[in-house]
Design a protein around this motif. Structure first.
Motif, mmCIF file in Angstrom:
data_model
loop_
_atom_site.group_PDB
_atom_site.id
_atom_site.type_symbol
_atom_site.label_atom_id
_atom_site.label_comp_id
_atom_site.label_asym_id
_atom_site.label_seq_id
_atom_site.Cartn_x
_atom_site.Cartn_y
_atom_site.Cartn_z
ATOM 1 N N PRO A 126 0.873 -1.194 0.000
ATOM 2 C CA PRO A 126 0.000 0.000 0.000
ATOM 3 C C PRO A 126 0.910 1.244 0.000
ATOM 4 N N ALA A 127 0.549 2.234 -0.799
ATOM 5 C CA ALA A 127 1.396 3.438 -0.865
ATOM 6 C C ALA A 127 1.196 4.271 0.397
ATOM 7 N N GLN A 128 2.165 5.137 0.670
ATOM 8 C CA GLN A 128 2.009 6.035 1.830
ATOM 9 C C GLN A 128 0.817 6.955 1.630
ATOM 10 N N GLU A 129 0.638 7.325 0.373
ATOM 11 C CA GLU A 129 -0.498 8.182 0.029
ATOM 12 C C GLU A 129 -1.764 7.335 0.091
ATOM 13 N N GLU A 130 -2.722 7.745 0.880
ATOM 14 C CA GLU A 130 -3.913 6.911 1.075
ATOM 15 C C GLU A 130 -4.674 6.728 -0.242
ATOM 16 N N GLY A 131 -5.185 5.509 -0.469
ATOM 17 C CA GLY A 131 -5.972 5.257 -1.682
ATOM 18 C C GLY A 131 -5.143 4.786 -2.859
ATOM 19 N N PHE A 132 -3.870 4.470 -2.607
ATOM 20 C CA PHE A 132 -3.000 4.050 -3.715
ATOM 21 C C PHE A 132 -2.192 2.810 -3.343
ATOM 22 N N LEU A 133 -1.862 2.017 -4.379
ATOM 23 C CA LEU A 133 -0.918 0.914 -4.208
ATOM 24 C C LEU A 133 0.395 1.324 -4.857
ATOM 25 N N GLN A 134 1.491 0.808 -4.332
ATOM 26 C CA GLN A 134 2.798 1.205 -4.863
ATOM 27 C C GLN A 134 3.565 -0.017 -5.365
ATOM 28 N N VAL A 135 4.107 0.113 -6.581
ATOM 29 C CA VAL A 135 4.977 -0.938 -7.109
ATOM 30 C C VAL A 135 6.388 -0.344 -7.197
ATOM 31 N N SER A 136 7.357 -1.019 -6.596
ATOM 32 C CA SER A 136 8.743 -0.548 -6.658
ATOM 33 C C SER A 136 9.577 -1.575 -7.399
ATOM 34 N N VAL A 137 10.371 -1.087 -8.366
ATOM 35 C CA VAL A 137 11.286 -1.969 -9.109
ATOM 36 C C VAL A 137 12.701 -1.522 -8.740
ATOM 37 N N ILE A 138 13.404 -2.415 -8.048
ATOM 38 C CA ILE A 138 14.707 -2.035 -7.474
ATOM 39 C C ILE A 138 15.808 -2.899 -8.089
ATOM 40 N N ASP A 139 16.907 -2.261 -8.448
ATOM 41 C CA ASP A 139 18.024 -3.054 -8.987
ATOM 42 C C ASP A 139 19.329 -2.621 -8.337
ATOM 43 N N ASN A 140 20.358 -3.463 -8.480
ATOM 44 C CA ASN A 140 21.677 -3.069 -7.961
ATOM 45 C C ASN A 140 22.633 -2.844 -9.134
ATOM 46 N N GLY A 141 22.073 -2.141 -10.181
ATOM 47 C CA GLY A 141 22.813 -1.935 -11.425
ATOM 48 C C GLY A 141 23.690 -0.701 -11.426
ATOM 49 N N VAL A 194 6.133 3.444 -8.645
ATOM 50 C CA VAL A 194 4.924 3.992 -9.287
ATOM 51 C C VAL A 194 3.728 3.680 -8.398
ATOM 52 N N THR A 195 2.717 4.554 -8.461
ATOM 53 C CA THR A 195 1.505 4.268 -7.685
ATOM 54 C C THR A 195 0.306 4.153 -8.629
ATOM 55 N N PHE A 196 -0.637 3.303 -8.216
ATOM 56 C CA PHE A 196 -1.905 3.140 -8.947
ATOM 57 C C PHE A 196 -3.045 3.353 -7.950
ATOM 58 N N PRO A 197 -4.136 3.968 -8.377
ATOM 59 C CA PRO A 197 -5.243 4.167 -7.433
ATOM 60 C C PRO A 197 -5.914 2.833 -7.077
ATOM 61 N N ILE A 198 -6.427 2.765 -5.858
ATOM 62 C CA ILE A 198 -7.142 1.555 -5.413
ATOM 63 C C ILE A 198 -8.569 1.609 -5.956
ATOM 64 N N ALA A 199 -9.044 0.441 -6.446
ATOM 65 C CA ALA A 199 -10.386 0.414 -7.037
ATOM 66 C C ALA A 199 -11.471 0.328 -5.970
ATOM 67 N N GLY A 200 -11.047 -0.049 -4.769
ATOM 68 C CA GLY A 200 -12.040 -0.170 -3.703
ATOM 69 C C GLY A 200 -12.762 -1.489 -3.760
ATOM 70 N N GLN A 201 -12.178 -2.473 -4.470
ATOM 71 C CA GLN A 201 -12.784 -3.814 -4.522
ATOM 72 C C GLN A 201 -11.729 -4.845 -4.136
ATOM 73 N N PRO A 202 -12.103 -5.861 -3.404
ATOM 74 C CA PRO A 202 -11.098 -6.850 -3.034
ATOM 75 C C PRO A 202 -10.619 -7.627 -4.258
ATOM 76 N N ALA A 203 -9.387 -8.061 -4.228
ATOM 77 C CA ALA A 203 -8.852 -8.857 -5.342
ATOM 78 C C ALA A 203 -8.024 -9.992 -4.775
ATOM 79 N N THR A 204 -7.823 -11.009 -5.562
ATOM 80 C CA THR A 204 -6.989 -12.126 -5.089
ATOM 81 C C THR A 204 -5.547 -11.664 -5.033
ATOM 82 N N THR A 205 -4.827 -12.128 -4.087
ATOM 83 C CA THR A 205 -3.446 -11.664 -3.948
ATOM 84 C C THR A 205 -2.463 -12.797 -4.166
ATOM 85 N N LEU A 206 -1.255 -12.362 -4.470
ATOM 86 C CA LEU A 206 -0.156 -13.299 -4.700
ATOM 87 C C LEU A 206 0.303 -13.859 -3.350
#
Ligand code: ADP
Length: 393
Positions: free
Chosen positions: A304-319, A380-392
């Motif tokens: 969950p992103a720090q900003e309420e209402g958003f999910l955050q995806v982080s892509v991290i490398d040691n390049g 990057v952040t994406f807004p939350i749809a407000g619906q439950p989803a299956t998780t990994l």
């Protein structure tokens, strides 16, 4: 009032007066009279119009005052040239002079030197004129600017149209090259020698690269002309990221890069366009792989992103990382950091520009931290749809 005090005040204020009899003959003068006539003594006994040439032609007004028909007569901004050639501005006022019994016995002719104020007035008028001229100039320049802008916009539209048509035309043959190379590699039309397989592999990766550049060019023109439309729907972000990672497995394996994917449990669904969200994650993952040496580590975290209402995806490398002074330019079109040349990674510098536009179209945000030779983390952040989803898991 003490006549000495009155004289002092009149001198200081650059004012003078002359009193006349019924026949307009001057009987008394006082104040700074020398400002109005060089010979102070010449006034007494002289007809007023002889001393004040501006009154010549206005005798009717003067006799009307004497007859009690006119309360006052004024001449404003009278200009006279001084002995030195400078311009002097005067005001003159004529009033009835009344005897103690109230009867009019002559005129009081008041004179004031208003040169200072006159100069200021003139300066003001001049500045007003200059301002008007400047305003006209500004209006003209604005019109020229608007015309130049319209022309530029037209040229930019033409360029976008040209790029768009060219990219479309390139895409069709590229797709068929890709298709036929795939058929050959599948050995549908007969077995291949080792060399043939190797050469076809090069053709295939070059054609893929060309297709990516062509698609990116098309996206840029779509973004510039506001023609990207998102089909937003609730989506299981971890599943979408996992599917994208699967596509990139061969590329990661080629460079023996190790990838870890972590998603926090029970995340809500994100609201996104599935194709475009996969493109966003794919661009970041492709960069992480391109700009990380063989054997490097890549991590993707979904939280969950720090900003309420958003999910955050982080892509991290040691390049290879990005130098501090280049970081502010990273999202600009066609920008490539110097470090990218060192690793000979292919690209046109469009991916991050497109990625940022797509993220912002979703209502999200993109940012990164990076250190040269240490690695990078793109978020990057994406807004939350407000619906439950299956998780990994
Ligand atoms: P491209 O990869 O096609 O050059 P991008 O717009 O995706 O274009 O990236 C712009 C530039 O940003 C790259 O050329 C590279 O210099 C730098 N960059 C992007 N991602 C990374 C990363 N993960 N590590 C190091 N540099 C990166």
């Amino acid at each position: 009032m003490d006549p000495a005090i009155l004289k002092l005040i009149l001198q200081d204020r650059k004012m003078a007066y002359a009193v006349t009899d019924q026949n307009l003959k001057v009987v008394e003068v006082s104040g700074a009279i020398e400002l109005f006539h060089e010979d102070r003594n010449a006034w007494l006994g002289c007809p007023l119009p002889a001393m004040v040439p501006e009154l010549v032609g206005n005798e009717k007004a003067l006799t009307d005052i004497l007859a009690g028909k006119l309360p006052r007569f004024e001449l404003a901004w009278v200009n006279r040239e001084t002995e030195t050639g400078a311009m002097r501005y005067l005001t003159m006022i004529d009033l009835p002079y009344r005897h103690q019994a109230g009867q009019i016995t002559g005129l009081i002719h008041l004179m004031g030197d208003v040169t200072e104020m006159g100069r200021l007035k003139q300066k003001l008028a001049q500045q007003r004129n200059e301002l008007r001229l400047l305003q006209e100039q500004l209006t003209r320049q604005n019109q020229e600017l608007a015309a130049a802008n319209a022309e530029l916009q037209q040229l930019s539209d033409m360029k976008s149209m040209f790029v768009s048509v060219a990219a479309h035309e390139l895409r069709t043959p590229l797709t068929s090259i890709n298709g036929f190379v795939e058929l050959l590699l599948d050995e549908d039309s007969g077995p291949l020698t080792g060399n043939q397989r190797e050469y076809l592999g090069i053709v295939q990766s070059s054609a893929h690269r060309l297709l990516t550049i062509t698609n990116n060019l098309l996206d840029v023109t779509r973004i510039e002309t506001g023609r990207i439309e998102l089909v937003l729907q609730p989506c299981d972000l971890p599943a979408l990221v996992e599917a994208t990672v699967t596509e990139f497995r061969p590329q990661l394996e080629n460079k023996s890069q190790h990838l870890t994917l972590r998603a926090e449990a029970s995340l809500p669904a994100a609201l996104c366009d599935k194709t475009r969200a996969a493109q966003i994650i794919g661009n970041l993952l492709s960069n992480a792989s391109k700009y990380t040496p063989s054997g490097g580590l890549i991590a993707i975290n979904i939280v969950p992103a720090q900003e309420e209402g958003f999910l955050q995806v982080s892509v991290i490398d040691n390049g290879i990382g990005i130098a501090g002074e280049e970081q502010p330019k990273l999202f600009k079109r066609f920008f490539r950091a110097q470090s990218s040349a060192l690793v000979k990674a292919s690209g046109a510098g469009l991916g991050l520009h497109i990625t940022r536009s797509l993220v912002e179209l979703h209502g999200g945000r993109i940012w990164f931290e990076s250190e040269l030779d240490r690695g990078s983390a793109f978020h990057v952040t994406f807004p939350i749809a407000g619906q439950p989803a299956t998780t990994l898991s």
